[in-house]
Design a protein around this motif. Structure first.
Motif, PDB file in Angstrom:
ATOM      1  N   GLU A  51      -9.390  57.363 -23.786  1.00 27.82           N
ATOM      2  CA  GLU A  51     -10.113  56.362 -22.984  1.00 27.82           C
ATOM      3  C   GLU A  51     -11.499  56.873 -22.598  1.00 27.82           C
ATOM      4  N   SER A  52     -11.544  58.106 -22.118  1.00 28.76           N
ATOM      5  CA  SER A  52     -12.815  58.670 -21.699  1.00 28.76           C
ATOM      6  C   SER A  52     -13.774  58.774 -22.884  1.00 28.76           C
ATOM      7  N   LEU A  80     -15.008  55.156 -23.649  1.00 28.44           N
ATOM      8  CA  LEU A  80     -15.963  54.697 -22.639  1.00 28.44           C
ATOM      9  C   LEU A  80     -17.294  55.424 -22.790  1.00 28.44           C
ATOM     10  N   SER A  81     -17.227  56.694 -23.132  1.00 25.86           N
ATOM     11  CA  SER A  81     -18.457  57.471 -23.302  1.00 25.86           C
ATOM     12  C   SER A  81     -19.250  57.010 -24.517  1.00 25.86           C
ATOM     13  N   ALA A  96     -20.853  53.935 -23.399  1.00 28.21           N
ATOM     14  CA  ALA A  96     -21.881  54.316 -22.434  1.00 28.21           C
ATOM     15  C   ALA A  96     -23.130  54.813 -23.157  1.00 28.21           C
ATOM     16  N   THR A  97     -22.927  55.644 -24.161  1.00 24.18           N
ATOM     17  CA  THR A  97     -24.060  56.202 -24.906  1.00 24.18           C
ATOM     18  C   THR A  97     -24.839  55.093 -25.608  1.00 24.18           C
ATOM     19  N   LEU A 142     -21.840  63.370 -19.889  1.00 24.66           N
ATOM     20  CA  LEU A 142     -23.160  62.789 -20.177  1.00 24.66           C
ATOM     21  C   LEU A 142     -24.197  63.145 -19.113  1.00 24.66           C
ATOM     22  N   ALA A 186     -23.914  54.070 -17.293  1.00 23.59           N
ATOM     23  CA  ALA A 186     -23.239  54.643 -18.458  1.00 23.59           C
ATOM     24  C   ALA A 186     -22.702  56.039 -18.140  1.00 23.59           C
ATOM     25  N   LEU A 239     -19.675  55.802 -16.062  1.00 22.69           N
ATOM     26  CA  LEU A 239     -18.537  55.291 -16.834  1.00 22.69           C
ATOM     27  C   LEU A 239     -17.840  56.424 -17.590  1.00 22.69           C
ATOM     28  N   ALA A 240     -18.596  57.455 -17.917  1.00 23.13           N
ATOM     29  CA  ALA A 240     -18.041  58.585 -18.660  1.00 23.13           C
ATOM     30  C   ALA A 240     -17.394  59.614 -17.736  1.00 23.13           C
ATOM     31  N   TRP A 270     -14.396  60.869 -14.981  1.00 28.51           N
ATOM     32  CA  TRP A 270     -12.943  60.627 -14.933  1.00 28.51           C
ATOM     33  C   TRP A 270     -12.401  60.877 -13.537  1.00 28.51           C
TER      34      TRP A 270
END
Lengths: 330, 330
Positions: free
Chosen positions: A253-254, A257-258, A261-262, B221, B261, B264-265, B267
């Motif tokens: 998931e992380s 999402l990353s 996000a990127t 990030l 973003a 979002l990355a 946790w």
């Protein structure tokens, strides 16, 4: 390096080991990446900047039949003949050009059990099935490594659809990409479930190819993303060894999402989410907050894929009535 | 370093330059960051990892009145007396403790023209107005630099609400934070409009403090985010000098999206968006795609702030009927 030169070098030692049949058919599953592929070091050969790790979707995939025909290629998708000007037809034909002689034409029948271009990697299963069918059609006798490389020339993630189950695509470092292929990971996990929630079957506005290129070129977060992939790969391998759903879910998931996000930090921003996607994401978070072992991943599209163990399938279906559950190892 | 020690050192040379009044009142505008503040190098003193740049919201802000009272503090928010156990009251009282003697109590009247904790920086204007009022109440005679430092101790972004217009908060490098204050940028831009779209007046689930801390600690990030801030600051300064709305809009929007973003990355993932936010974001993108000079920014909340020039106000209002338009320089 040109695709055609690479294909020539791969096929040069392949003498037909059996009589080539008049027609060949193959099936390949779609795959979803648990650790994403996002960004290329070579646009022509589809060589990635980072390794990725996927799971196959068993019954979600593509069945492709190949035979010769006269005069011009005939491409059928889900039993419907496509116009010669169709984008999909042009892409397939350019790929077939790598393998055929002058005046050689094909009839290709492709049946997708995945909506095309809706972020469920239909191009991955499509090119993988086509390459497998061609391998039989020409009796090349290639093994999974070479088939993976050939599939990659059609669509990067297609190299992960030659094999079933967990698959690791090593990014490799060679310029010709001969070390950039996907390999099966020898781990079975029958309890692992993938829940696919289709929110959109529309073609996405920004293709994966375009989205990842724009991200690499303009997103300042991309550098850190590559480091994250390295960390996440190590974590995911550990999760698979220990059959640890929490570690697998959190890592996948992380990572997803990353990736999104990127892409969001690119310019113009690249965003595959729809408002409905965010609603589902927040529902997953709320359920997990209540203690449910439920995680999500998303590819370059609006749809959500849930990750969980078979024991909670009923609960998951209650909260996501439209979910389709897939057990890759059953 | 403790807040109280810092306050002592700032106030030690301040003899009252005028007779202290029995009551003092001050107003401070809210501000929105065009280059975001996200992450602290010192939790106690609210010292940031990176510099940030904001614009004040003129009529959106806080008016605060301070006087002495007996027995216990009495805190009024929008004319309603708050319970002693209220989180806002506890935060204000802890802040007041930095300045008062034993058995000294205040009546504080705070009027917000911004919904509290809805991502419109009411704590920023709130602490800035309070510090300005205290400066008059005690006749400290402090200048904007010291007031900015004191406001920062209440809430990081409050240091940007002492002055109006464009404001730059230099992150500084000193441990005591005496070089970490906000300064006015001497540029006026009367055509610049901010369009506030309120989607939620609910208190957000994850405070900015918690969200940024989790991001710093867990988001891979974050490292690249800090580099992006440096680049964006240089770009934004150029945009202000040239009054270039496209460069300002692109820089501010990309910076805001990158902040979200990066969160979002983290946790567990930190997400301030609501499905409705994404709908508005996509509407902005669609309009820009049609050629409209319209950009957006978002703080740690679901609401959207549009950035544009006065000439297109009518069009903007057509597409976003609930928008409230603010001209910081009119």
């Amino acid at each position: 390096m040109k695709k055609s030169d690479l294909v020539t070098s791969i096929l040069k030692n392949q003498s037909a080991k059996a009589a080539a049949p008049a027609e060949a058919e193959a099936y390949a599953s779609a795959n979803i990446a648990l650790i994403k592929y996002w960004g290329k070091r070579d646009q022509e050969l589809n060589l990635p900047n980072t390794s990725s790790l996927s799971i196959s979707l068993s019954v979600f995939g593509t069945r492709t039949r190949v035979k010769h025909t006269k005069g011009s290629d005939k491409i059928f998708l889900n039993k419907k003949k496509l116009a010669a000007s169709d984008g999909f037809v042009l892409r397939i034909r350019r790929f077939l050009d790598l393998f055929r002689s002058k005046n050689e034409y094909y009839e290709i029948n492709t049946l997708n059990t995945v909506p095309t271009a809706a972020g469920l990697a239909s191009s991955a299963s499509g090119f993988a099935a086509l390459v497998k069918a061609l391998n039989d059609f020409y009796a090349w006798g290639l093994g999974p490594r070479e088939l993976s490389i050939l599939a990659r020339l059609g669509s990067g993630s297609a190299c992960r659809s030659i094999e079933e189950g967990f698959v690791l695509w090593n990014c490799g470092i060679r310029k010709d990409g001969m070390d950039s292929f996907a390999e099966k990971i020898d781990i079975r996990w029958p309890e692992l479930a993938i829940g696919v929630i289709m929110l959109s079957t529309e073609k996405k506005k920004i293709s994966s190819r375009e989205g990842m290129q724009r991200t690499v070129e303009t997103s300042v977060l991309y550098h850190s993303w590559q480091q994250k992939v390295e960390q996440d790969l190590a974590r995911l391998k550990q999760a698979l060894e220990n059959k640890d759903i929490a570690l697998l879910g959190q890592t996948a998931e992380s990572n997803a999402l990353s990736m999104h996000a990127t892409a969001l930090a690119a310019w113009p921003p690249v965003c595959y989410w729809q408002p409905k996607s965010l609603e589902m994401i927040q529902r997953v978070w709320a359920l997990r907050h209540q203690g449910l072992g439920l995680y999500l991943t998303m590819d370059a599209g609006a749809n959500i894929k849930l990750l969980f163990k078979s024991g909670i399938e009923k609960v998951v279906k209650n909260h996501f009535p439209t979910v389709e559950c897939i057990y890759p190892f059953k």
